[in-house]
Motif scaffolding. Structure first.
Motif, PDB file in Angstrom:
ATOM      1  N   VAL A 177       0.849  -1.205   0.000  1.00 24.60           N
ATOM      2  CA  VAL A 177       0.000   0.000   0.000  1.00 24.60           C
ATOM      3  C   VAL A 177       0.877   1.244   0.000  1.00 24.60           C
ATOM      4  O   VAL A 177       0.619   2.201  -0.741  1.00 24.60           O
ATOM      5  CB  VAL A 177      -0.969  -0.014   1.207  1.00 24.60           C
ATOM      6  N   ARG A 178       1.920   1.229   0.811  1.00 22.68           N
ATOM      7  CA  ARG A 178       2.825   2.378   0.872  1.00 22.68           C
ATOM      8  C   ARG A 178       3.596   2.558  -0.430  1.00 22.68           C
ATOM      9  O   ARG A 178       3.840   3.688  -0.856  1.00 22.68           O
ATOM     10  CB  ARG A 178       3.786   2.229   2.047  1.00 22.68           C
ATOM     11  N   ILE A 179       3.962   1.462  -1.068  1.00 17.04           N
ATOM     12  CA  ILE A 179       4.637   1.555  -2.363  1.00 17.04           C
ATOM     13  C   ILE A 179       3.702   2.166  -3.397  1.00 17.04           C
ATOM     14  O   ILE A 179       4.093   3.059  -4.161  1.00 17.04           O
ATOM     15  CB  ILE A 179       5.159   0.172  -2.818  1.00 17.04           C
ATOM     16  N   GLU A 180       2.469   1.711  -3.434  1.00 17.89           N
ATOM     17  CA  GLU A 180       1.497   2.264  -4.393  1.00 17.89           C
ATOM     18  C   GLU A 180       1.289   3.758  -4.154  1.00 17.89           C
ATOM     19  O   GLU A 180       1.212   4.542  -5.104  1.00 17.89           O
ATOM     20  CB  GLU A 180       0.162   1.519  -4.297  1.00 17.89           C
ATOM     21  N   ARG A 181       1.208   4.143  -2.896  1.00 13.11           N
ATOM     22  CA  ARG A 181       1.033   5.563  -2.552  1.00 13.11           C
ATOM     23  C   ARG A 181       2.264   6.357  -2.997  1.00 13.11           C
ATOM     24  O   ARG A 181       2.132   7.450  -3.542  1.00 13.11           O
ATOM     25  CB  ARG A 181       0.792   5.726  -1.049  1.00 13.11           C
TER      26      ARG A 181
END
Length: 82
Positions: free
Chosen positions: A30-34
């Motif tokens: 999720v943090r990578i996508e953000r």
């Protein structure tokens, strides 16, 4: 404690580590996508928060024979530019 109880306790403990590992892995993704979205929008990207979770994953991986994850670099985020 009987052998059966010891094996059951060990299996339950392993299952807990796997559940935690999966939760951390989802959090990392999720943090990578953000970060990718921020990069594409021209905003500052915080790799520290991603790699903090990566470090936690890798600590679990090392202790419990799970696959480690690579630390995320700016080049990795930039390579996703569409």
């Amino acid at each position: 404690m009987s052998v059966h109880h010891a094996i059951s306790a060990h299996s339950a403990s392993q299952a807990e580590y796997i559940v935690l590992y999966r939760k951390l892995d989802v959090m990392r993704e999720v943090r990578i996508e953000r970060a990718i979205e921020q990069y594409q929008a021209g905003e500052a990207v915080d790799l520290a928060s991603i790699n903090e979770v990566t470090q936690q994953i890798n600590q679990l991986a090392q202790r419990h024979h799970l696959p480690p994850r690579k630390f995320v670099t700016a080049a990795m985020i930039e390579s996703t530019n569409k």
